[in-house]
Design an enzyme around this catalytic site. Structure first.
Site, PDB file in Angstrom:
ATOM      1  N   HIS A   1       6.648  13.760  -7.100  1.00 41.72           N
ATOM      2  CA  HIS A   1       6.581  15.219  -7.113  1.00 41.72           C
ATOM      3  C   HIS A   1       6.175  15.670  -8.518  1.00 41.72           C
ATOM      4  O   HIS A   1       6.810  15.275  -9.499  1.00 41.72           O
ATOM      5  CB  HIS A   1       7.947  15.827  -6.771  1.00 41.72           C
ATOM      6  CG  HIS A   1       8.290  15.785  -5.305  1.00 41.72           C
ATOM      7  ND1 HIS A   1       9.502  16.194  -4.812  1.00 41.72           N
ATOM      8  CD2 HIS A   1       7.561  15.398  -4.226  1.00 41.72           C
ATOM      9  CE1 HIS A   1       9.512  16.048  -3.494  1.00 41.72           C
ATOM     10  NE2 HIS A   1       8.359  15.561  -3.108  1.00 41.72           N
TER      11      HIS A   1
ATOM     12  N   HIS B   1       8.447  13.736 -11.410  1.00 43.86           N
ATOM     13  CA  HIS B   1       9.494  12.746 -11.072  1.00 43.86           C
ATOM     14  C   HIS B   1       9.162  12.024  -9.779  1.00 43.86           C
ATOM     15  O   HIS B   1       8.359  12.501  -8.978  1.00 43.86           O
ATOM     16  CB  HIS B   1      10.858  13.428 -10.963  1.00 43.86           C
ATOM     17  CG  HIS B   1      10.928  14.513  -9.931  1.00 43.86           C
ATOM     18  ND1 HIS B   1      10.444  15.790 -10.145  1.00 43.86           N
ATOM     19  CD2 HIS B   1      11.401  14.515  -8.667  1.00 43.86           C
ATOM     20  CE1 HIS B   1      10.629  16.534  -9.066  1.00 43.86           C
ATOM     21  NE2 HIS B   1      11.204  15.780  -8.136  1.00 43.86           N
TER      22      HIS B   1
ATOM     23  N   LYS C   1      22.278   2.402   6.249  1.00 43.49           N
ATOM     24  CA  LYS C   1      22.978   3.673   6.350  1.00 43.49           C
ATOM     25  C   LYS C   1      22.313   4.471   7.456  1.00 43.49           C
ATOM     26  O   LYS C   1      21.094   4.657   7.438  1.00 43.49           O
ATOM     27  CB  LYS C   1      22.853   4.418   5.016  1.00 43.49           C
ATOM     28  CG  LYS C   1      23.165   5.904   5.073  1.00 43.49           C
ATOM     29  CD  LYS C   1      24.623   6.155   5.358  1.00 43.49           C
ATOM     30  CE  LYS C   1      24.914   7.621   5.601  1.00 43.49           C
ATOM     31  NZ  LYS C   1      26.262   7.805   6.171  1.00 43.49           N
TER      32      LYS C   1
ATOM     33  N   HIS D   1      11.052  10.077  -6.384  1.00 46.48           N
ATOM     34  CA  HIS D   1      12.278   9.814  -5.623  1.00 46.48           C
ATOM     35  C   HIS D   1      12.140   8.477  -4.910  1.00 46.48           C
ATOM     36  O   HIS D   1      11.090   8.217  -4.299  1.00 46.48           O
ATOM     37  CB  HIS D   1      12.473  10.869  -4.532  1.00 46.48           C
ATOM     38  CG  HIS D   1      12.738  12.243  -5.029  1.00 46.48           C
ATOM     39  ND1 HIS D   1      13.923  12.601  -5.615  1.00 46.48           N
ATOM     40  CD2 HIS D   1      11.964  13.358  -5.012  1.00 46.48           C
ATOM     41  CE1 HIS D   1      13.871  13.891  -5.935  1.00 46.48           C
ATOM     42  NE2 HIS D   1      12.697  14.368  -5.594  1.00 46.48           N
TER      43      HIS D   1
ATOM     44  N   HIS E   1       0.829  -1.203   0.000  1.00 47.18           N
ATOM     45  CA  HIS E   1       0.000   0.000   0.000  1.00 47.18           C
ATOM     46  C   HIS E   1       0.866   1.256   0.000  1.00 47.18           C
ATOM     47  O   HIS E   1       2.059   1.199   0.273  1.00 47.18           O
ATOM     48  CB  HIS E   1      -0.918   0.028   1.230  1.00 47.18           C
ATOM     49  CG  HIS E   1      -0.185   0.321   2.526  1.00 47.18           C
ATOM     50  ND1 HIS E   1       0.627  -0.597   3.146  1.00 47.18           N
ATOM     51  CD2 HIS E   1      -0.151   1.432   3.307  1.00 47.18           C
ATOM     52  CE1 HIS E   1       1.133  -0.071   4.257  1.00 47.18           C
ATOM     53  NE2 HIS E   1       0.683   1.166   4.379  1.00 47.18           N
TER      54      HIS E   1
ATOM     55  N   GLN F   1       0.392   5.846   0.671  1.00 51.43           N
ATOM     56  CA  GLN F   1      -0.471   6.848   1.282  1.00 51.43           C
ATOM     57  C   GLN F   1      -0.535   8.069   0.364  1.00 51.43           C
ATOM     58  O   GLN F   1       0.388   8.322  -0.418  1.00 51.43           O
ATOM     59  CB  GLN F   1       0.074   7.257   2.653  1.00 51.43           C
ATOM     60  CG  GLN F   1       0.208   6.078   3.616  1.00 51.43           C
ATOM     61  CD  GLN F   1       0.498   6.519   5.049  1.00 51.43           C
ATOM     62  OE1 GLN F   1      -0.184   7.385   5.591  1.00 51.43           O
ATOM     63  NE2 GLN F   1       1.504   5.919   5.664  1.00 51.43           N
TER      64      GLN F   1
HETATM   65  O1  LIG Z   1       1.419   6.609   8.504  1.00 55.12           O
HETATM   66  P1  LIG Z   1       2.033   5.475   9.262  1.00 55.12           P
HETATM   67  O2  LIG Z   1       2.310   4.301   8.385  1.00 55.12           O
HETATM   68  O3  LIG Z   1       1.260   5.115  10.512  1.00 55.12           O
HETATM   69  O4  LIG Z   1       3.457   6.022   9.793  1.00 55.12           O
HETATM   70  C1  LIG Z   1       4.639   6.098   9.032  1.00 55.12           C
HETATM   71  O5  LIG Z   1       4.562   7.100   8.028  1.00 55.12           O
HETATM   72  C2  LIG Z   1       4.386   8.452   8.489  1.00 55.12           C
HETATM   73  C3  LIG Z   1       4.444   9.378   7.294  1.00 55.12           C
HETATM   74  O6  LIG Z   1       5.676   9.274   6.608  1.00 55.12           O
HETATM   75  C4  LIG Z   1       5.465   8.833   9.527  1.00 55.12           C
HETATM   76  O7  LIG Z   1       5.148  10.081  10.093  1.00 55.12           O
HETATM   77  C5  LIG Z   1       5.573   7.782  10.640  1.00 55.12           C
HETATM   78  O8  LIG Z   1       6.669   8.100  11.477  1.00 55.12           O
HETATM   79  C6  LIG Z   1       5.768   6.401  10.002  1.00 55.12           C
HETATM   80  O9  LIG Z   1       5.863   5.396  10.998  1.00 55.12           O
HETATM   81  O1  LIG Z   2      31.651   7.605  12.168  1.00 56.12           O
HETATM   82  P1  LIG Z   2      30.977   6.299  12.481  1.00 56.12           P
HETATM   83  O2  LIG Z   2      30.644   6.189  13.949  1.00 56.12           O
HETATM   84  O3  LIG Z   2      31.709   5.101  11.946  1.00 56.12           O
HETATM   85  O4  LIG Z   2      29.583   6.318  11.676  1.00 56.12           O
HETATM   86  C1  LIG Z   2      28.424   6.969  12.108  1.00 56.12           C
HETATM   87  O5  LIG Z   2      28.554   8.391  12.038  1.00 56.12           O
HETATM   88  C2  LIG Z   2      28.766   8.944  10.739  1.00 56.12           C
HETATM   89  C3  LIG Z   2      28.766  10.448  10.848  1.00 56.12           C
HETATM   90  O6  LIG Z   2      27.541  10.944  11.375  1.00 56.12           O
HETATM   91  C4  LIG Z   2      27.691   8.450   9.748  1.00 56.12           C
HETATM   92  O7  LIG Z   2      28.056   8.861   8.449  1.00 56.12           O
HETATM   93  C5  LIG Z   2      27.532   6.929   9.778  1.00 56.12           C
HETATM   94  O8  LIG Z   2      26.446   6.556   8.959  1.00 56.12           O
HETATM   95  C6  LIG Z   2      27.296   6.482  11.220  1.00 56.12           C
HETATM   96  O9  LIG Z   2      27.145   5.080  11.294  1.00 56.12           O
END
Ligand SMILES: O=P(O)(O)O[C@H]1O[C@H](CO)[C@@H](O)[C@H](O)[C@H]1O
Ligand SMILES: O=P(O)(O)O[C@H]1O[C@H](CO)[C@@H](O)[C@H](O)[C@H]1O
Lengths: 323, 323
Positions: free
Chosen positions: B253, B271, B286, B273, B138, B140
């Site tokens: 978008h 487009h 990541k 994303h 699904h 939204q």
């Molecule tokens: O709408 P849901 O599936 O309950 O919730 C999910 O999507 C929302 C919209 O991106 C987010 O705000 C929520 O954090 C996420 O868990």
């Molecule tokens: O630097 P670390 O601890 O290996 O890595 C962490 O911090 C980084 C900087 O915020 C991020 O890019 C990585 O995704 C995160 O896992």
């Protein structure tokens, strides 16, 4: 907040971490990935990241004529900084003078790296949920030869406000919040922590000095003590919220450095952002996904609700409190 | 990418989902939280979210004189749209004409809600890792009485480029990428999917039409077929990357609607994303944390590396392939 949650549940933060682990590259006396041996440090300790994202001599990507394909070398230095020799403490559980030493080291690094680099980003990823892969209390300090996106935006907005109102935006903001009270979490004569009016992470906070201060290196000894104190109070409340070592990403923003040390940066006000991921419990986080990534952050609770909840929590840490 | 990873490991996506679950509020014939009974639908099915983030009659927050404390009512509608009656299929495993029906429903909703609302955000959170709490296929659709931040920025940048160069930014971009090839993942005569030059999520992609199209509702029947086809190809590659049902958030978008239907939106190009969280395997993602939240996104692999990896994956889904 009334939506039923049958989604992903996180493993709550690890509560039993050994004080010393012979295989942890951040502990005193241990050997790191590159073969270097850590000193037997007894306070803070910093070293260059063995897997740096920024390097001082990164190659030039070459130039391209097309306006949509522009790139430049991003050069810099990545440091790791340990807060304490023990793996089983965190800032709220450290003694106040130990936290002051952390602030002193931050100051030192901002002065050292900021003497040439335009931006020095101090940040802490705390907890596995925030991508931290080592439980030893530490932060990172990345210096870059450019102003990154977030500080560039912050610079632009603070400058525009200053030009229009003749007062630093965040100084005026702190004054307003101190009067309005409803978003204040903790305060002292020098410092203020609020859930900002624009908060999007559920328990996001903004930590601000009450007088006009450009950079962490401009703090007086008293202000550093006051900062250690308010950090301990704020982070204790965070830990008390769900009675776990509260995960977050935090970082400092202050006026740009290096070539910008000679500019007029009166529009800047030093501040720290705290972005914690947890929403409902120690294991259910806020997902910043779909609508948030593609349109706009959606708040699951209001800043006022979050601030009230944090404010009303005890000042003593759940781990040291008598049950 | 050479950093050792001892950090958080995710539970790989669930592979065994029942086709029908009597307790799943998204399945045909089941009763939802508000007591409504779903029809016995056999294609797509949409309804108003029982826990909407936006409501058509949200109260006015009242006004405040201070420039730092400005707010306005955010009003709108939140819909949920099921792609298929079965819980155990996903878009890449659906038949092409079933995917065309999804696109037809998107078109219908953009036309219906866009007749009055300035922005209609179609988005899909796929997988528990992306905050999705229901495995039934699904998406939204949230319509709002304002232009949210991301589309507002997109509008500004596309407009500025158009004013300067007399051509829509993303049309020129698609032409360039089709020639350069190194970031192309899949392409057809009408459509192009690339890991964009500016990608920050490891396997982020941008899906673009090759002719100038403002909104999803402007697609011809042929272009919808082509879109179903390229979506299936792109998502099959995603699933094949780590041989799991690949999690992501995606969304469309297009030019603003409602009052903007009468404006000149020539600078816009439709487009989609795709933002997937996985980096190294089905269980290591990541983390967009510290430096990313406070300074700038840090890329763990280049767009060219990601595109090459995806491009070289088989076009047949690992679940239907003969072993
Ligand atoms: O709408 P849901 O599936 O309950 O919730 C999910 O999507 C929302 C919209 O991106 C987010 O705000 C929520 O954090 C996420 O868990
Ligand atoms: O630097 P670390 O601890 O290996 O890595 C962490 O911090 C980084 C900087 O915020 C991020 O890019 C990585 O995704 C995160 O896992």
């Amino acid at each position: 907040m009334k939506r039923p949650w049958a989604g992903q549940v996180e493993k709550p933060p690890e509560e039993h971490i050994p004080r010393f682990d012979p295989h942890n590259p951040l502990c005193p006396g241990n050997t790191r990935a590159n073969g270097e041996v850590n000193p037997d440090y007894d306070s803070t300790f910093e070293f260059e990241n063995d897997f740096p994202a920024l390097q001082p001599h990164a190659p030039d990507p070459g130039s391209c004529q097309h306006p949509l394909f522009q790139s430049k070398a991003a050069r810099g230095v990545c440091k790791v900084m340990c807060f304490h020799p023990w793996s089983d403490v965190t800032l709220p559980l450290m003694k106040k003078d130990e936290v002051v030493k952390v602030i002193d080291k931050w100051t030192e690094l901002v002065e050292e790296l900021g003497s040439t680099y335009p931006w020095v980003q101090i940040f802490e990823n705390k907890g596995a949920m925030m991508g931290c892969s080592n439980p030893h209390p530490h932060c990172q300090v990345w210096a870059s030869n450019f102003l990154p996106n977030e500080p560039a935006l912050s610079d632009r907005c603070q400058r525009a406000y200053y030009q229009k109102h003749g007062e630093p935006l965040l100084l005026q903001y702190a004054k307003q919040e101190a009067e309005r009270k409803e978003r204040v979490v903790v305060e002292s004569s020098d410092w203020l922590a609020v859930v900002p009016y624009w908060a999007t992470w559920p328990y996001q906070t903004l930590l601000l000095p009450r007088r006009h201060i450009l950079r962490i290196s401009d703090l007086t000894a008293d202000e550093k003590e006051g900062l250690a104190d308010i950090m301990k109070r704020l982070l204790t409340k965070y830990d008390n919220l769900f009675e776990v070592s509260f995960p977050y990403s935090m970082g400092w923003h202050g006026a740009p450095t290096g070539p910008h040390l000679k500019d007029d940066n009166s529009h800047w006000q030093l501040h720290a952002h705290y972005y914690p991921p947890l929403l409902r419990s120690a294991s259910v986080k806020k997902f910043m996904v779909g609508y948030e990534m593609l349109a706009l952050e959606q708040r699951d609770l209001t800043p006022e609700q979050a601030a009230e909840k944090l404010r009303n929590l005890p000042d003593e840490h759940y781990k040291t409190r008598e049950k």
